[in-house]
Design a protein around this motif. Structure first.
Motif, PDB file in Angstrom:
ATOM      1  N   UNK A 206       0.835  -1.204   0.000  1.00 21.02           N
ATOM      2  CA  UNK A 206       0.000   0.000   0.000  1.00 21.02           C
ATOM      3  C   UNK A 206       0.865   1.248   0.000  1.00 21.02           C
ATOM      4  N   UNK A 207       1.889   1.272   0.842  1.00 17.62           N
ATOM      5  CA  UNK A 207       2.755   2.448   0.922  1.00 17.62           C
ATOM      6  C   UNK A 207       3.541   2.648  -0.366  1.00 17.62           C
ATOM      7  N   UNK A 208       3.941   1.560  -1.030  1.00 19.73           N
ATOM      8  CA  UNK A 208       4.651   1.680  -2.296  1.00 19.73           C
ATOM      9  C   UNK A 208       3.720   2.181  -3.398  1.00 19.73           C
ATOM     10  N   UNK A 209       2.462   1.766  -3.358  1.00 18.41           N
ATOM     11  CA  UNK A 209       1.483   2.278  -4.337  1.00 18.41           C
ATOM     12  C   UNK A 209       1.316   3.787  -4.177  1.00 18.41           C
ATOM     13  N   UNK A 210       1.356   4.266  -2.944  1.00 24.74           N
ATOM     14  CA  UNK A 210       1.256   5.708  -2.717  1.00 24.74           C
ATOM     15  C   UNK A 210       2.480   6.431  -3.267  1.00 24.74           C
ATOM     16  N   UNK A 211       3.663   5.852  -3.078  1.00 27.17           N
ATOM     17  CA  UNK A 211       4.876   6.454  -3.638  1.00 27.17           C
ATOM     18  C   UNK A 211       4.813   6.502  -5.160  1.00 27.17           C
ATOM     19  N   UNK A 212       4.120   5.518  -5.752  1.00 25.21           N
ATOM     20  CA  UNK A 212       3.971   5.464  -7.209  1.00 25.21           C
ATOM     21  C   UNK A 212       2.760   6.261  -7.691  1.00 25.21           C
ATOM     22  N   UNK A 213       2.068   6.950  -6.780  1.00 32.50           N
ATOM     23  CA  UNK A 213       0.871   7.736  -7.096  1.00 32.50           C
ATOM     24  C   UNK A 213      -0.216   6.876  -7.741  1.00 32.50           C
ATOM     25  N   UNK A 214      -0.277   5.602  -7.350  1.00 34.00           N
ATOM     26  CA  UNK A 214      -1.273   4.687  -7.900  1.00 34.00           C
ATOM     27  C   UNK A 214      -2.396   4.528  -6.879  1.00 34.00           C
ATOM     28  N   UNK A 215      -3.331   5.477  -6.891  1.00 36.90           N
ATOM     29  CA  UNK A 215      -4.379   5.483  -5.874  1.00 36.90           C
ATOM     30  C   UNK A 215      -5.346   4.316  -6.057  1.00 36.90           C
ATOM     31  N   UNK A 216      -5.529   3.852  -7.294  1.00 39.95           N
ATOM     32  CA  UNK A 216      -6.447   2.732  -7.524  1.00 39.95           C
ATOM     33  C   UNK A 216      -5.920   1.461  -6.864  1.00 39.95           C
ATOM     34  N   UNK A 217      -4.632   1.181  -7.046  1.00 42.56           N
ATOM     35  CA  UNK A 217      -4.051   0.003  -6.413  1.00 42.56           C
ATOM     36  C   UNK A 217      -4.008   0.153  -4.893  1.00 42.56           C
ATOM     37  N   UNK A 218      -3.694   1.359  -4.429  1.00 43.15           N
ATOM     38  CA  UNK A 218      -3.680   1.587  -2.982  1.00 43.15           C
ATOM     39  C   UNK A 218      -5.051   1.293  -2.388  1.00 43.15           C
ATOM     40  N   UNK A 219      -6.092   1.693  -3.093  1.00 42.59           N
ATOM     41  CA  UNK A 219      -7.450   1.440  -2.616  1.00 42.59           C
ATOM     42  C   UNK A 219      -7.771  -0.049  -2.650  1.00 42.59           C
ATOM     43  N   UNK A 220      -7.379  -0.697  -3.732  1.00 44.62           N
ATOM     44  CA  UNK A 220      -7.651  -2.137  -3.864  1.00 44.62           C
ATOM     45  C   UNK A 220      -7.004  -2.920  -2.726  1.00 44.62           C
ATOM     46  N   UNK A 221      -5.736  -2.617  -2.439  1.00 44.67           N
ATOM     47  CA  UNK A 221      -5.030  -3.403  -1.436  1.00 44.67           C
ATOM     48  C   UNK A 221      -5.369  -2.964  -0.024  1.00 44.67           C
ATOM     49  N   UNK A 222      -5.836  -1.748   0.161  1.00 47.15           N
ATOM     50  CA  UNK A 222      -6.338  -1.362   1.479  1.00 47.15           C
ATOM     51  C   UNK A 222      -7.616  -2.137   1.791  1.00 47.15           C
ATOM     52  N   UNK A 223      -8.470  -2.299   0.797  1.00 49.48           N
ATOM     53  CA  UNK A 223      -9.670  -3.129   0.985  1.00 49.48           C
ATOM     54  C   UNK A 223      -9.290  -4.570   1.311  1.00 49.48           C
ATOM     55  N   UNK A 224      -8.279  -5.082   0.599  1.00 49.04           N
ATOM     56  CA  UNK A 224      -7.829  -6.454   0.846  1.00 49.04           C
ATOM     57  C   UNK A 224      -7.242  -6.582   2.252  1.00 49.04           C
ATOM     58  N   UNK A 225      -6.448  -5.583   2.669  1.00 48.06           N
ATOM     59  CA  UNK A 225      -5.879  -5.601   4.020  1.00 48.06           C
ATOM     60  C   UNK A 225      -6.987  -5.591   5.071  1.00 48.06           C
ATOM     61  N   UNK A 226      -8.018  -4.803   4.839  1.00 44.11           N
ATOM     62  CA  UNK A 226      -9.112  -4.727   5.799  1.00 44.11           C
ATOM     63  C   UNK A 226      -9.838  -6.066   5.905  1.00 44.11           C
ATOM     64  N   UNK A 227     -10.060  -6.721   4.770  1.00 37.77           N
ATOM     65  CA  UNK A 227     -10.714  -8.036   4.798  1.00 37.77           C
ATOM     66  C   UNK A 227      -9.821  -9.062   5.503  1.00 37.77           C
TER      67      UNK A 227
END
Length: 561
Positions: A206-227
């Protein structure tokens, strides 16, 4: 109840990842008559996962000594390595170095090559990764992966995959990094990787997706982390980090009440024992407080975040800017930029533009805007494109180039709307209004500023509303009457936006608005607006009809990743 039955119940709960139950049963068994080394290992691991760091370290150290006594050097070395990793995660480098050094010493006693030898490379690889030498980190993690693969150890292999992916992102090889992240996450989701390693992978990706400015992936994996978090019975470790990542996304999407609650939960998990959450929990709490104008509370939150050993930037500098101290804000950003790597520095660029302009340092603002523009070309993601367009518009406006500024502000506004980022969209409308005012189109300027004011008011962004009210007359500062501010915009006709397609897919799955909001990190109000727009655009009378439309047109089950 007998001790043996408590041990059996503890083992069963551990295998099922019911961590709270496992901790209670194994603790009872240990208290009554002690545990064998393998069960001490289980108890120590589950104690760490439950946030009982000191207790867990004690049990693991005991298990380490027990395995040494019976001559099982390999298992003892593996426990020592994990103790080092736990201390690394807790930001206690001296203890981490000691245990990893012991790992290396024990491995030297073995005549054979074993996967655990990869652990000996981790401290050097981590130092290179976060110390500005990602190329060296890439090599070290690659060597570690070769060692782990030779012994078919999926857990160590996965951690090396993660490290290589992080190194690639820092080197600018985003596609290669994301491919490695996907491989690591597949291993996590297949159950090949232990809970602590899984948490490391999720949060690091998630943190690497933020560094890459990839908000869609950050959102996808934050949802996965929450589950994943919810599937781990009673988990404390990584729960705080999960909540503050959720707070980041809720804040971006304008769900500030939900963001505030997620930040509060992150602080609660920190207090419960998730030591890795200290920075993010308080930083995200400070961000929401700053945006809402609760400046004293924000100052306290940022100070708490700072006690983790990291500068709370750019939020802390932007708080100084909001207090009318742009020079101090710019100095804080410069100091922070000197202490971090070039990849992390990119996250400060929008704040450099804003504070540079406010402080009268046009060259700093221009340089940061040009860096963002170059980054948006090299990495054409919607998030960085929106940041770049806004920054360029602000600089152009300051240079008196209103026509060009209007074009870039419009591009920024459209991108922020696509990302469902109402606060940033409103800020872009302010730039549009100022540019139109400078061009002499007062009526159009008033409409843009009205839209901005309405969004700020809905969000509760008091400082932004106050700043808007103080715009100079030359920038069309006269705001519309309150009645006009209350009007709702008419949805644009045409095909569905990417976000509307996401919402439609979830409607087709039978999800209610609350569930859709939680999945996409939106407020329920925003989801309701999207559903209304979908029905209007498609000319449909109900959610049932919308679901049927989704299935008929292949839009069901197409939530974007």
């Amino acid at each position: 109840m007998s001790t043996s039955s408590a041990v059996d119940r503890g083992r069963t709960a551990y295998a099922a990842r019911r961590w709270q139950d496992a901790f209670e049963e194994l603790t009872e068994a240990e208290r009554d008559s002690g545990l064998a080394a393998e069960d001490l290992l289980r108890l120590g691991t589950v104690a760490i996962l439950m946030g009982h760091f000191g207790t867990g370290i004690g049990h693991l150290a005991h298990a380490h000594e027990e395995y040494l006594l019976v001559g099982d050097i390999r298992t003892a070395s593996r426990i020592a390595a994990w103790l080092g990793i736990y201390f690394m995660a807790a930001d206690e480098p001296a203890e981490a170095s000691g245990w990893l050094g012991r790992t290396l010493h024990l491995l030297d006693e073995l005549d054979e090559s074993v996967p655990e030898q990869a652990f000996a490379l981790f401290p050097q690889a981590q130092e290179a990764l976060y110390g500005g030498d990602p190329a060296a980190a890439l090599d070290l993690f690659g060597r570690g992966e070769n060692l782990a693969s030779s012994g078919q150890d999926p857990e160590i292999t996965t951690l090396c995959h993660l490290g290589r992916g992080q190194a690639h992102v820092k080197l600018g090889s985003i596609a290669e990094g994301m491919e490695l992240f996907d491989e690591a996450l597949v291993a996590v989701m297949s159950g090949e990787v232990g809970a602590f390693a899984s948490g490391i992978v999720y949060c690091s990706v998630i943190e690497s997706c933020q560094l890459a400015f990839d908000v869609a992936r950050a959102q996808e994996w934050t949802s996965a982390l929450d589950r994943w978090r919810l599937s781990q019975g009673g988990l404390v470790a990584f729960s705080g980090r999960c909540h503050y990542h959720r707070a980041e996304l809720f804040c971006l999407h304008g769900a500030w009440d939900e963001a505030e609650e997620a930040a509060r939960q992150a602080v609660s998990m920190l207090e419960a024992g998730d030591r890795s959450a200290r920075y993010g929990a308080y930083y995200q709490q400070g961000e929401i407080q700053r945006l809402r104008g609760h400046f004293e509370a924000a100052e306290d939150s940022y100070e708490q975040a700072r006690r983790s050993g990291y500068e709370p930037q750019p939020g802390w500098a932007l708080l100084r800017l909001a207090a009318g101290r742009p020079g101090e804000a710019l100095s804080m950003l410069r100091r922070a930029a000197d202490d971090i790597g070039p990849t992390e520095r990119r996250l400060l660029l929008p704040a450099f533009v804003e504070t540079g302009l406010a402080a009268g340092d046009a060259l700093t603002a221009l340089g940061a805007a040009e860096e963002l523009a170059a980054l948006s070309v090299a990495r054409p993601m919607p998030w960085v494109q929106a940041l770049s367009a806004y920054a360029t518009a602000a600089v152009l406006l300051s240079e008196g180039r209103a026509k060009e500024a209007l074009e870039r502000a419009t591009a920024a506004w459209r991108r922020w709307c696509e990302l469902d980022a109402p606060y940033e969209a409103a800020r872009s409308l302010v730039l549009k209004g100022r540019a139109l005012g400078d061009l002499g189109d007062e009526d159009a300027a008033r409409l843009e500023l009205a839209g901005a004011a309405r969004l700020f008011a809905e969000l509760g962004a008091a400082p932004a509303l106050d700043q808007l009210s103080r715009l100079a007359p030359s920038s069309s500062a006269v705001l519309p009457a309150p009645a006009l501010l209350a009007e709702q915009p008419v949805p644009d006709p045409g095909p569905l936006s990417p976000r509307e397609r996401e919402v439609l897919a979830l409607v087709a799955s039978g999800s209610a608005n609350r569930a859709i909001a939680a999945e996409l990190f939106l407020s329920e109000k925003t989801v309701a607006r999207h559903v209304s727009n979908i029905l209007l655009k498609l000319g449909l009378p109900s959610r049932t009809a919308a679901a049927a439309y989704a299935f008929e047109h292949g839009l069901a089950g197409t939530v974007a990743s």
